[in-house]
Scaffold this motif. Sequence first.
Motif, PDB file in Angstrom:
ATOM      1  N   ALA A   1       3.480 -30.812 -12.692  1.00  0.00           N
ATOM      2  CA  ALA A   1       4.123 -30.206 -11.536  1.00  0.00           C
ATOM      3  C   ALA A   1       2.981 -29.876 -10.583  1.00  0.00           C
ATOM      4  O   ALA A   1       2.287 -28.878 -10.756  1.00  0.00           O
ATOM      5  N   ALA A   2       2.762 -30.749  -9.630  1.00  0.00           N
ATOM      6  CA  ALA A   2       1.607 -30.611  -8.740  1.00  0.00           C
ATOM      7  C   ALA A   2       1.797 -31.515  -7.531  1.00  0.00           C
ATOM      8  O   ALA A   2       2.662 -32.387  -7.527  1.00  0.00           O
ATOM      9  N   ILE A   3       0.957 -31.305  -6.535  1.00  0.00           N
ATOM     10  CA  ILE A   3       0.900 -32.190  -5.383  1.00  0.00           C
ATOM     11  C   ILE A   3      -0.531 -32.718  -5.276  1.00  0.00           C
ATOM     12  O   ILE A   3      -1.432 -32.191  -5.922  1.00  0.00           O
TER      13      ILE A   3
ATOM     14  N   PRO B   1      -8.101 -31.675 -12.134  1.00  0.00           N
ATOM     15  CA  PRO B   1      -8.653 -30.926 -13.263  1.00  0.00           C
ATOM     16  C   PRO B   1      -9.123 -31.858 -14.385  1.00  0.00           C
ATOM     17  O   PRO B   1      -8.500 -32.888 -14.656  1.00  0.00           O
ATOM     18  N   GLY B   2     -10.192 -31.483 -15.032  1.00  0.00           N
ATOM     19  CA  GLY B   2     -10.742 -32.277 -16.130  1.00  0.00           C
ATOM     20  C   GLY B   2      -9.747 -32.525 -17.236  1.00  0.00           C
ATOM     21  O   GLY B   2      -9.813 -33.538 -17.929  1.00  0.00           O
ATOM     22  N   LYS B   3      -8.787 -31.593 -17.398  1.00  0.00           N
ATOM     23  CA  LYS B   3      -7.819 -31.777 -18.475  1.00  0.00           C
ATOM     24  C   LYS B   3      -6.959 -33.013 -18.263  1.00  0.00           C
ATOM     25  O   LYS B   3      -6.480 -33.598 -19.225  1.00  0.00           O
ATOM     26  N   VAL B   4      -6.796 -33.452 -17.026  1.00  0.00           N
ATOM     27  CA  VAL B   4      -6.000 -34.657 -16.784  1.00  0.00           C
ATOM     28  C   VAL B   4      -6.681 -35.869 -17.418  1.00  0.00           C
ATOM     29  O   VAL B   4      -6.035 -36.663 -18.110  1.00  0.00           O
ATOM     30  N   GLN B   5      -7.982 -36.007 -17.223  1.00  0.00           N
ATOM     31  CA  GLN B   5      -8.708 -37.118 -17.850  1.00  0.00           C
ATOM     32  C   GLN B   5      -8.687 -36.992 -19.376  1.00  0.00           C
ATOM     33  O   GLN B   5      -8.560 -37.989 -20.090  1.00  0.00           O
ATOM     34  N   THR B   6      -8.814 -35.775 -19.870  1.00  0.00           N
ATOM     35  CA  THR B   6      -8.772 -35.544 -21.318  1.00  0.00           C
ATOM     36  C   THR B   6      -7.419 -35.927 -21.879  1.00  0.00           C
ATOM     37  O   THR B   6      -7.325 -36.565 -22.927  1.00  0.00           O
ATOM     38  N   TYR B   7      -6.358 -35.544 -21.185  1.00  0.00           N
ATOM     39  CA  TYR B   7      -5.004 -35.896 -21.625  1.00  0.00           C
ATOM     40  C   TYR B   7      -4.815 -37.407 -21.618  1.00  0.00           C
ATOM     41  O   TYR B   7      -4.217 -37.973 -22.538  1.00  0.00           O
TER      42      TYR B   7
ATOM     43  N   GLY C   1       7.008 -32.024  -7.981  1.00  0.00           N
ATOM     44  CA  GLY C   1       6.237 -31.285  -6.999  1.00  0.00           C
ATOM     45  C   GLY C   1       5.762 -29.953  -7.562  1.00  0.00           C
ATOM     46  O   GLY C   1       6.350 -29.421  -8.504  1.00  0.00           O
ATOM     47  N   ALA C   2       4.716 -29.430  -6.980  1.00  0.00           N
ATOM     48  CA  ALA C   2       4.197 -28.132  -7.401  1.00  0.00           C
ATOM     49  C   ALA C   2       5.281 -27.068  -7.256  1.00  0.00           C
ATOM     50  O   ALA C   2       6.025 -27.060  -6.273  1.00  0.00           O
ATOM     51  N   GLU C   3       5.385 -26.216  -8.246  1.00  0.00           N
ATOM     52  CA  GLU C   3       6.332 -25.093  -8.259  1.00  0.00           C
ATOM     53  C   GLU C   3       7.791 -25.537  -8.253  1.00  0.00           C
ATOM     54  O   GLU C   3       8.683 -24.763  -7.928  1.00  0.00           O
ATOM     55  N   ASP C   4       8.064 -26.769  -8.642  1.00  0.00           N
ATOM     56  CA  ASP C   4       9.426 -27.315  -8.693  1.00  0.00           C
ATOM     57  C   ASP C   4       9.918 -27.273 -10.140  1.00  0.00           C
ATOM     58  O   ASP C   4       9.749 -28.226 -10.891  1.00  0.00           O
ATOM     59  N   ALA C   5      10.540 -26.158 -10.507  1.00  0.00           N
ATOM     60  CA  ALA C   5      10.979 -25.968 -11.891  1.00  0.00           C
ATOM     61  C   ALA C   5      12.040 -26.988 -12.304  1.00  0.00           C
ATOM     62  O   ALA C   5      11.993 -27.530 -13.415  1.00  0.00           O
TER      63      ALA C   5
ATOM     64  N   ASP D   1      -0.782 -25.410  -3.264  1.00  0.00           N
ATOM     65  CA  ASP D   1      -1.847 -25.014  -2.353  1.00  0.00           C
ATOM     66  C   ASP D   1      -2.575 -26.281  -1.910  1.00  0.00           C
ATOM     67  O   ASP D   1      -3.026 -27.063  -2.747  1.00  0.00           O
ATOM     68  N   LYS D   2      -2.701 -26.485  -0.612  1.00  0.00           N
ATOM     69  CA  LYS D   2      -3.313 -27.724  -0.106  1.00  0.00           C
ATOM     70  C   LYS D   2      -4.750 -27.911  -0.582  1.00  0.00           C
ATOM     71  O   LYS D   2      -5.172 -29.010  -0.881  1.00  0.00           O
ATOM     72  N   PHE D   3      -5.517 -26.834  -0.656  1.00  0.00           N
ATOM     73  CA  PHE D   3      -6.901 -26.934  -1.118  1.00  0.00           C
ATOM     74  C   PHE D   3      -6.948 -27.322  -2.597  1.00  0.00           C
ATOM     75  O   PHE D   3      -7.685 -28.228  -2.988  1.00  0.00           O
ATOM     76  N   ILE D   4      -6.138 -26.669  -3.411  1.00  0.00           N
ATOM     77  CA  ILE D   4      -6.112 -26.959  -4.854  1.00  0.00           C
ATOM     78  C   ILE D   4      -5.605 -28.376  -5.111  1.00  0.00           C
ATOM     79  O   ILE D   4      -6.038 -29.040  -6.051  1.00  0.00           O
TER      80      ILE D   4
END
Length: 80
Positions: free
Chosen positions: A42-44, A26-32, A61-65, A18-21
């Motif tokens: 898996a994100a854009i 997300p804060g979890k990225v900094q925590t990780y 990419g997002a949704e790229d299993a 989703d372009k907006f998302i």
Amino acid sequence: MPAYYAQADAMLVTLTADKFISLTLPGKVQTYMAAGKPIIGAAIGEIPQVIEAAQCGWCAGAEDAAGLARCCAKVPALPG
């Protein structure tokens, strides 16, 4: 949470395509990152840019299993 993170070989973050998302980090990225564990994503948008710039993991990419599976295969095997 630190006890759980210590037991993990890598951390996972996924977002929908989703372009907006994709504009969020997300804060979890900094925590990780602070936990010092490789990040598998898996994100854009912001997430792959941060992972690449920090050289702290791999992102498909997002949704790229299939891409996510390839990223998982890159995690070094840890002893024990």
